[in-house]
Structure formats: C-alpha cells, structure tokens
Design a protein around this motif. Structure first.
Motif, short mmCIF file in Angstrom:
data_model
loop_
_atom_site.label_atom_id
_atom_site.label_comp_id
_atom_site.label_asym_id
_atom_site.label_seq_id
_atom_site.Cartn_x
_atom_site.Cartn_y
_atom_site.Cartn_z
N ASP A 1 0.85 -1.19 0.00
CA ASP A 1 0.00 0.00 0.00
C ASP A 1 0.89 1.24 0.00
O ASP A 1 1.71 1.43 0.90
N VAL A 2 0.73 2.09 -1.01
CA VAL A 2 1.59 3.26 -1.12
C VAL A 2 1.40 4.22 0.05
O VAL A 2 2.33 4.95 0.43
N GLU A 3 0.22 4.22 0.67
CA GLU A 3 0.01 5.07 1.84
C GLU A 3 0.92 4.62 2.99
O GLU A 3 1.43 5.45 3.75
N ASP A 4 1.13 3.32 3.11
CA ASP A 4 2.05 2.82 4.13
C ASP A 4 3.48 3.24 3.82
O ASP A 4 4.24 3.61 4.72
N ALA A 5 3.85 3.23 2.53
CA ALA A 5 5.18 3.67 2.14
C ALA A 5 5.39 5.14 2.47
O ALA A 5 6.44 5.54 3.00
N LEU A 6 4.39 5.97 2.18
CA LEU A 6 4.49 7.39 2.50
C LEU A 6 4.64 7.60 4.00
O LEU A 6 5.43 8.44 4.46
N ALA A 7 3.92 6.81 4.79
CA ALA A 7 4.01 6.93 6.24
C ALA A 7 5.40 6.52 6.72
O ALA A 7 5.96 7.15 7.64
N GLN A 8 5.97 5.49 6.12
CA GLN A 8 7.30 5.05 6.53
C GLN A 8 8.38 6.07 6.14
O GLN A 8 9.34 6.27 6.89
N VAL A 9 8.21 6.73 5.01
CA VAL A 9 9.16 7.78 4.64
C VAL A 9 9.19 8.85 5.72
O VAL A 9 10.25 9.35 6.12
N ASP A 10 8.03 9.22 6.24
CA ASP A 10 7.93 10.27 7.25
C ASP A 10 8.26 9.80 8.66
O ASP A 10 8.35 10.62 9.57
N ASP A 11 8.43 8.50 8.85
CA ASP A 11 8.65 7.96 10.18
C ASP A 11 10.11 8.12 10.62
O ASP A 11 10.83 7.16 10.86
N THR A 12 10.54 9.37 10.69
CA THR A 12 11.89 9.71 11.11
C THR A 12 11.87 11.16 11.55
O THR A 12 10.98 11.93 11.15
N GLU A 13 12.81 11.53 12.39
CA GLU A 13 12.84 12.93 12.85
C GLU A 13 13.40 13.87 11.78
O GLU A 13 13.34 15.09 11.93
N TYR A 14 13.94 13.31 10.70
CA TYR A 14 14.51 14.13 9.63
C TYR A 14 13.47 14.37 8.53
O TYR A 14 12.52 13.61 8.38
N GLY A 15 13.72 15.40 7.71
CA GLY A 15 12.83 15.68 6.59
C GLY A 15 13.52 16.55 5.57
O GLY A 15 13.07 17.66 5.29
N LEU A 16 14.62 16.06 4.99
CA LEU A 16 15.38 16.89 4.06
C LEU A 16 14.82 16.77 2.63
O LEU A 16 14.22 17.71 2.12
N GLN A 17 15.02 15.63 1.98
CA GLN A 17 14.48 15.43 0.63
C GLN A 17 13.99 13.99 0.48
O GLN A 17 14.41 13.10 1.23
N ALA A 18 13.12 13.78 -0.50
CA ALA A 18 12.61 12.44 -0.80
C ALA A 18 12.34 12.35 -2.29
O ALA A 18 12.06 13.36 -2.94
N GLY A 19 12.42 11.13 -2.80
CA GLY A 19 12.13 10.90 -4.21
C GLY A 19 11.03 9.89 -4.38
O GLY A 19 10.80 9.04 -3.51
N ILE A 20 10.31 9.98 -5.50
CA ILE A 20 9.30 8.98 -5.83
C ILE A 20 9.33 8.73 -7.33
O ILE A 20 9.35 9.67 -8.12
N PHE A 21 9.34 7.46 -7.69
CA PHE A 21 9.29 7.05 -9.09
C PHE A 21 7.86 6.58 -9.37
O PHE A 21 7.40 5.59 -8.81
N THR A 22 7.17 7.30 -10.25
CA THR A 22 5.79 6.97 -10.58
C THR A 22 5.43 7.62 -11.92
O THR A 22 5.98 8.67 -12.28
N ALA A 23 4.48 6.99 -12.64
CA ALA A 23 3.95 7.58 -13.86
C ALA A 23 2.67 8.35 -13.59
O ALA A 23 2.10 8.95 -14.51
N SER A 24 2.22 8.35 -12.33
CA SER A 24 0.95 8.97 -11.97
C SER A 24 1.19 10.37 -11.40
O SER A 24 1.82 10.52 -10.35
N MET A 25 0.65 11.38 -12.07
CA MET A 25 0.76 12.73 -11.56
C MET A 25 0.01 12.89 -10.24
O MET A 25 0.46 13.60 -9.34
N SER A 26 -1.12 12.21 -10.12
CA SER A 26 -1.89 12.33 -8.88
C SER A 26 -1.12 11.73 -7.71
O SER A 26 -1.13 12.31 -6.61
N LEU A 27 -0.44 10.60 -7.92
CA LEU A 27 0.36 10.03 -6.84
C LEU A 27 1.55 10.92 -6.52
O LEU A 27 1.89 11.13 -5.35
#
Length: 503
Positions: A401-427
């Motif tokens: 579930d991509v929502e779980d992935a998004l939550a895991q990305v944020d599950d840290t005290e840091y927040g510098l940069q993140a990347g996502i590979f997708t063909a969906s503009m909405s995602l």
C-alpha cells in the motif's frame, strides 16, 4: 609532527599561503594540527589551531572591516565574479586539494570545484536582491505626506561552520551569499578538511576582497563556542549534525541562524514506477562520496511487484562499483573520512543483522574503506532505518500500500528530501502534499539539487533555507527610509492631521 619549515613547505606546495588567516594576515606558525589523507593516513599538511584569544581578535577585525571598510555592492559583485573565474581557472589544483584531504574521488572533487565556481557566480548575480522596494504610503490614509523605500543592509559578522563532506562548495555557500550581502565572515571549517577553505580564501583575496573582511580558523570546542557566543556575531550559518546544532543554539542564544542538520532520505518506487531508472539512481545516490552526503539515498520503499527485480538490479550495479584509491579516475567509491567513522557504520550494519536484517551485498571493511552495502529485511527500529547513517549503506523494503510507504518515509525525525518514481501525476502530487520534507523529487532520487534553489528541510533537518538567493536574504535585512514631505513655503509638514505617530 612535521618540522616548522616542512609544514610551511607542504602548504606552499598546495598553493596555500598559510595554515590560518585572521586580522588581515596569514598565520604561518605554529602549524600544529595535521591534516591526513583518509585513504592511507599520510599527512597532507598542517594548519594552525586557534585558541580563544585568537578567535576573539579575528571576530574584532572582521567586525571593524564591516563597520569601517568601504566595499560597495558593485565591487563585491566583481570580486565574486573574479573569484568564480579563478576557481574555474585553477580547477585542477583545487580539486587535488579537495580529494587529498577528504573522502572524494578525483572525479567527485572535480565536480565539486565546478559547483563551487557556480555558487560564487550565483552569489555575484544575486546583487539585485539587495535593491529593496518602495513603501506603499499612498495605499493608506496614514501615509499622507510621506514617501519611502527600503534597502537591504548587511547583518554584520557571520559565523560560518562547515562540515567535511563538501569542503569547498559548502564553504562557498556560506561565504558567497554573506559577502554579496555586505557581511564579514569568520569561518570555522571542519578540522579534518580545512585546506579547501584556505584555498578558497586565497582565491577571494586575490579577487579583491578586503583583507580583513574574512577569517578562516580551525578551532577546538572552546574557541568555537567563543565564536558563536560573541555578541559581535550577528548570525550563525552551520551545516552538520543536530546535536551540534543544539549546542550552537544554546551557546548563541536568540539571533538569526541558518542550519542544515542532515537527512535520512528515502525513495519510493511505486507500482507504475520505472524500476530500472530507479535502480540506477539509487546506486548512484546511495554510494557517492562513500555515502557521506546529506542528500544520500538511505532508505528505499519499493512496491512488491518490483521488489525482486529492483533488488537484483541494485545488487548487480553495486557489485560493479570500483572501490579503491581516490587518485584513480576509474574509482567510484573511495574511503570514508576516517577509520573511526567506518567502524561506526560497520557496527550499525552488524546491529541490523543481529536484529534480523540480511546483507545482500557489501558490509566489509578495510581500514577507512567500507564496501557499498545493501540491506534487506531491516527492522523499522534499526538505527540504519531511523538515524542518518552517513555512510555507504542503503536499505530496501517492499510495500503493498503506497500510503504505508508514504508513512514510513515520514517515520523519522529528519525531513530533508525524498524521491518517488511513478507515472501517476496524482500520486506524485499526493507525495508532495503528504511528505514532511524540504524537496520532493519526482522520477528522481533524493540525491539532487541545484545551487540556486531554496535548500533545507523540515523537522530536525534544519532551520531556514540556504541556496544562494535565500541565504542572501537571510544574511541581510531591510532598512526602511521614510521621508516626511515639508512645504518649502510654509515650512511645515504636508501630512495634515491624519494618522499620527502611534505604532
């Protein structure tokens, strides 16, 4: 310890006039702090280590220069333009210095020199930001009889503290914006990589910077505390870890600060993402500069449909990397900054393995060299998942579930940069809205920036934004000029009885 004459000769061989700089003069003795090449521990040169008294004199001299030395904006711009030209002209020599004292391969060092020249050029071009603006007195009844404007003026003395991993360009990012803003700078470079900063200072002096406008001093903790706590220091610009950032904030008290405090950056490979492109980017982003990069890819979350294929591709690409001497142009990954740091990262890997993780490739250490490491099945509470590794390690975790992935990305005290590979503009836009980071990169890993963009992060990743334009604004302030118009015949104000002097 080298003999005094040998120490001076070693600096001269690098084209550096001294081992420190303060009060408008190079410090040539004593040179007691040895700078070693992390590849083989050979001594590159020795520099001066400033005590508290030297630091106080340096601050006083820079403060006097800011107050007393005329250095108009057009001259500051031309100085930075000339400095950018000199850096490009002397790129080979400067890249050699960067590579010898740091973890960077000669290819990585050459790229950093080019970026430093770009940062200086952008700083010069940012002169227009200091023009200010007119004040809208005509837009309020209280403004009758008045005209005005503001212009941006320097804050004063900037204390700049830089890390080892980008010993030239991060110095340029502190110094360039401060100088174009009209500030003076007392720079404390990393103890293990001070030579690049001294080389850049020499370039700036030759380009026309007033001799007392800047000081460069390696210092111990006591002298560093004196620097950030001194009342003459108007602002602190720091790049490093959050623990040191906290200590600086306590010592400095309430004053302007810019802090970039690291990251634990993640990449998501969605079900519709290009897994092959992601694999190439992950390997490049995780292992450049032996992983000692605030934008390094540390965590990867991949949709289960791509997991097996992505892991195989990342492992194959990692095995193909050349680990070896920084001096060899064929080398992809050099040493970490020290054996001690390599041993620390090795311990973190071992902790993860003891907790159930699996080493897909790498994990072997030889002195300061640590082979690029890919970890699978890593528990969420392992340090390699939760803290900034700052080493050549990447974890790969599948998701459904991509929502779980998004939550895991944020599950840290840091927040510098993140990347996502997708063909969906909405995602992609969902990630932009959801993630608490300074930058979201679509179809790219976290390991990319340009030197002109606002740069910084959320949460514990920092305070404020760097990037040339944002730093120029942060290191200057608006000063309003308000003119009350006087009738030349009556000799009185034309403002009438509207408004008043209340706040």
């Amino acid at each position: 310890m080298r003999a005094p004459r040998d120490a001076e000769d070693a600096l001269r061989a690098l084209g550096i006039p001294g081992g420190g700089y303060a009060e408008g003069a190079w410090i040539r003795q004593p040179l007691t702090l040895e700078v070693a090449d992390p590849e083989d521990d050979t001594v590159v040169a020795a520099v001066h280590e400033a005590d508290e008294a030297t630091m106080l004199r340096a601050i006083a001299a820079v403060d006097r220069s800011v107050r007393d030395d005329a250095w108009p904006l057009w001259q500051r711009r031309e100085t930075l333009e000339r400095a950018a030209h000199l850096v490009r002209e002397e790129a080979s020599r400067i890249a050699g210095i960067v590579s010898r004292e740091s973890s960077k391969t000669i290819r990585e060092a050459t790229r950093e020199v080019a970026r430093a020249a770009e940062t200086l050029r952008l700083s010069a071009a940012a002169s227009h930001l200091l023009e200010g603006e007119t004040l809208a007195f005509e837009d309020t009844a209280r403004g009758a009889g008045r005209v005005g404007w503001n212009r941006r003026v320097p804050l004063g003395v900037v204390a700049a503290i830089t890390p080892f991993n980008d010993p030239l360009n991060l110095v340029a990012h502190k110094v360039g914006p401060a100088l174009i803003a009209g500030d003076g700078v007392v720079l404390k470079p990393a103890r293990v990589t001070p030579l690049s900063a001294l080389a850049l200072l020499d370039v700036l002096l030759r380009a026309g910077m007033p001799p007392q406008r800047m000081a460069v001093l390696v210092a111990d903790r006591a002298a560093s505390t004196v620097l950030v706590a001194d009342r003459r220091v108007a602002a602190v610009s720091f790049t490093g870890g959050p623990a040191t950032g906290d200590a600086i904030a306590r010592a400095a008290g309430a004053r302007p600060m810019l802090m970039e405090l690291g990251g634990n950056n993640a990449v998501i490979v969605a079900a519709d993402g290009d897994a092959a492109a992601a694999a190439a980017g992950i390997v490049d982003g995780a292992f450049g500069v032996a992983g000692q990069n605030c934008l390094s890819v540390q965590r990867v979350f991949v949709h289960a449909s791509h997991h097996e294929r992505l892991v195989a591709d990342v492992v194959a690409r990692t095995r193909a990397l050349v680990v070896g001497s920084k001096r060899d142009a064929a080398t992809d990954v050099g040493p970490m900054i020290s054996r001690r740091e390599a041993e620390r990262v090795e311990r973190w890997i071992d902790e993860a393995v003891d907790a159930g993780a699996h080493v897909a490739v790498g994990g072997e250490r030889d002195g300061a060299f640590l082979s690029p490491t890919v970890l699978l099945d890593v528990p969420r509470d392992a340090r390699v998942q939760r803290e900034e590794v700052f080493g050549p390690v990447v974890t790969i975790t599948p998701f459904e579930d991509v929502e779980d992935a998004l939550a895991q990305v944020d599950d840290t005290e840091y927040g510098l940069q993140a990347g996502i590979f997708t063909a969906s503009m909405s995602l992609a836009m969902r990630a932009v809205e959801r993630l608490q980071v300074g930058s979201v990169l679509v179809n790219e890993t976290s390991d990319f920036r340009i030197d002109s963009m606002p740069f910084g992060g959320s949460k514990r990743s920092g305070v404020g934004r760097e990037g040339v334009a944002d730093a120029v604004l942060a290191l200057s302030e608006p000063r309003n000029v308000i003119l009350t118009l006087v009738d030349p015949v009556a000799g009185s104000s034309t403002q009438g009885d509207v408004g008043g002097a209340d706040a």
